[in-house]
Design an enzyme around this catalytic site. Structure first.
Site, short mmCIF file in Angstrom:
data_model
loop_
_atom_site.label_atom_id
_atom_site.label_comp_id
_atom_site.label_asym_id
_atom_site.label_seq_id
_atom_site.Cartn_x
_atom_site.Cartn_y
_atom_site.Cartn_z
N GLU A 108 30.46 45.61 44.02
CA GLU A 108 30.90 44.27 43.62
C GLU A 108 31.25 43.56 44.92
OE1 GLU A 108 33.05 41.32 42.94
OE2 GLU A 108 34.57 42.68 42.15
N CYS A 157 36.43 36.66 44.98
CA CYS A 157 34.98 36.73 45.10
C CYS A 157 34.35 35.72 44.14
CB CYS A 157 34.47 38.14 44.88
SG CYS A 157 35.04 38.83 43.36
C1 UN1 Z 1 37.55 39.54 42.76
O1 UN1 Z 1 37.77 38.48 43.34
O2 UN1 Z 1 37.16 40.55 43.43
O3 UN1 Z 1 37.21 36.53 37.71
C2 UN1 Z 1 37.77 39.77 41.32
C3 UN1 Z 1 38.18 36.52 38.46
C4 UN1 Z 1 39.12 37.70 38.42
C5 UN1 Z 1 38.59 38.84 39.20
C6 UN1 Z 1 38.12 38.53 40.58
N1 UN1 Z 1 39.30 38.09 37.06
O4 UN1 Z 1 38.43 35.58 39.20
#
Ligand code: UN1
Length: 517
Positions: free
Chosen positions: A269, A303
């Site tokens: 990821e 992310c």
């Molecule tokens: C991440 O930034 O690695 O969808 C995960 C989202 C959060 C998870 C982000 N539930 O922004």
């Protein structure tokens, strides 16, 4: 009274979580030990020391691995719903410690307290999901082509799962992985980011307590600490069938190669470069909320953060003005103070990358409509606070194609039909999250169709960040292709076995082959 006490009860939170003083970086359940060098964790909030931890050496790692391997032999034989019961208890402990853990996340990572609580809530939610799942690890049954034969598939646990997580979600991403892996019958070794090690210790303490209370082997939950070299112990280790890694694309490519070289599985990821398409039919108010939260939430360090707004030329000026106006309301400061919207970046290196992005976009011909800048003076002593910035840019600028982990939002203009916007949105190498703001059904469906967004997540009238745990989370291309948390993501933590049973006295061969003896 120390500064931390003034700082919204952080000392008390550290005490509740058992992470005061010098911590051992390697733990097998409640047994803490380590012989490596000391890592100090400084808070980006006030620059003060959060805690200290010792790195895991190769010898420490071997000890952890031995315990994990042996714990697996017990854990895998426990019925899955009973494993679910353990995860239920873990979720309840998280409920009890939600405030303390949310505070530590906020203090060590820098996200707002609200978002820290939200992260712990994601952990609780995935536990609930995993409890239900523990009764639903279904395989299929198939009709055999041979008479008197039964054919079905079953899922068995993999073994030891290695989890490498990033600083930006220092606790939730571990929980997505570990809660599922545990109900699947796997045991876990976790290496949290070296930027947020105390969050790792806090979670390990909570989990280990549950395992101890149930007289289960400690090795079901293990913690190791250190930089990428410690991560390599796991990615090169043939005793670990699955490595789940969250972080930059650069890191993910290294891990993927190491794991693939020994034919292991990896769940990646990685980076995103997420866009919201704003069509002439967009609801402006919803667009502004989605875009601003997406761009400045977690100071642009998700992310899933919104990095690009792809706006139709007919409403470009209107959207630009509305978003710029909204940025004027943003309060930047101590994230534990609930009046603030935006906290600091994780460290000074992140600040440099932010500054570099602003320089680059101007060099390439962009126009800063909200200038940004690094904050200094009272309350900003850590040197990690920056002002969210907005730049008008072109889709093909190098810097726009690049993921900068900071609150920098690029405004891009499109003309003509929604297909043009979709082309721009898909032009980048990353493929995590995407969104369209429109009340036009045709545009929305086009965006979701096979000719639409190429991302793992595609939303309509919702921003790019803040996904719920119930869906499979992850993305394509440079994002790495993995899927975590909800839906059927659990399957990656298990091995599938196809079983055919003959309950006759004959041995007919498949495909009608005759082999008479
Ligand atoms: C991440 O930034 O690695 O969808 C995960 C989202 C959060 C998870 C982000 N539930 O922004």
């Amino acid at each position: 009274m120390s500064n931390k006490e003034v700082n919204f009860g952080i000392d008390n939170a550290l005490k509740i979580l058992g992470v005061t003083g010098l911590n051992e970086g390697s733990s097998i359940g409640l047994t803490n030990f380590s012989s490596g060098e000391i890592i100090e964790s400084f808070s980006p909030v006030d620059g003060l020391l959060v805690g200290k931890i010792k790195q895991t050496t190769k010898a420490d790692y071997e000890k952890v691995m031995e315990a994990a391997t042996s714990a697996f032999k017990t854990w895998r034989t426990m019925p899955a719903p009973q494993r679910g019961e353990i995860v239920r208890q873990f979720g309840n402990k998280l409920r009890e410690k939600k405030e303390a853990l949310g505070k530590l996340v906020s203090y060590e990572m820098g996200k707002s307290y609200q978002e820290g609580l939200g992260e712990v809530q994601e952990m609780i939610d995935i536990c609930d999901f995993a409890v239900g799942l523990s009764r639903q690890l279904h395989g299929l049954t198939m009709h055999s082509e041979r008479p008197g034969h039964r054919m079905y598939e079953q899922y068995h646990p993999l073994g030891v799962v290695g989890i490498i997580s990033a600083f930006n979600f220092p606790v939730a991403v571990w929980a997505w992985n570990t809660a599922l892996a545990w109900v699947c019958g796997d045991v876990c070794i976790w290496k949290p980011s070296e930027k947020t090690p105390m969050c790792g210790v806090a979670c390990q303490n909570i989990a280990a307590e549950v395992f101890a209370e149930n007289n289960l082997p400690e090795g079901i939950s293990c913690l190791i600490n250190g930089d990428y070299k410690v991560g390599e112990f796991m990615s090169k280790d043939t005793r670990i069938p699955l490595i789940s890694a969250t972080g930059s694309t650069k890191m993910g490519k290294l891990v993927a190669q190491e794991v693939a070289a020994r034919l292991g599985k990896s769940l990646l990821e990685l980076g995103g470069n997420n866009a919201i398409i704003v069509t002439p039919d967009a609801d402006i108010k919803m667009t502004v909320i989605g875009a601003v939260f997406g761009a400045v939430g977690t100071a642009g360090q998700r992310c899933t953060s919104t990095r690009r707004l792809i706006i139709h030329e007919s409403i470009y000026d209107k959207i630009k003005t509305a978003v710029v106006d909204a940025y004027k309301q943003l309060r930047i400061g101590n994230p534990l103070d609930e009046n603030n919207h935006v906290g600091p970046l994780i460290d000074k290196d992140a600040v440099k990358m932010y500054q570099n992005a602003l320089e680059k976009v101007v060099e390439e011909g962009g126009n800063l409509v909200v200038e940004g800048g690094v904050l200094s003076g009272k309350g900003y002593e850590s040197g990690c606070y920056v002002k969210p910035a907005i730049a008008e840019a072109k889709p093909n600028f190098m810097i726009v194609q690049h993921e900068t982990f900071a609150p920098v939002l690029y405004l891009l203009k499109y003309s003509g039909t929604v297909e043009n916007a979709i082309d721009i949105q898909n032009e980048v190498t990353q493929g995590l999250s995407s969104a369209i703001m429109t009340n036009n059904l045709r545009e929305a469906e086009r965006f979701l169709s096979v000719q639409g967004s190429d991302c793992g997540i595609a939303n309509v009238n919702i921003g790019t960040s803040g996904a719920e745990i119930g869906g499979a989370f992850g993305g394509e291309k440079d994002t790495g292709g993995g899927r975590e948390s909800g839906s059927d993501a659990w399957k990656v933590y298990m091995r599938r076995q196809t079983n055919t049973i003959n309950y006759t006295t004959e041995l007919p061969l498949a495909q009608g082959i005759k082999f008479n003896l």
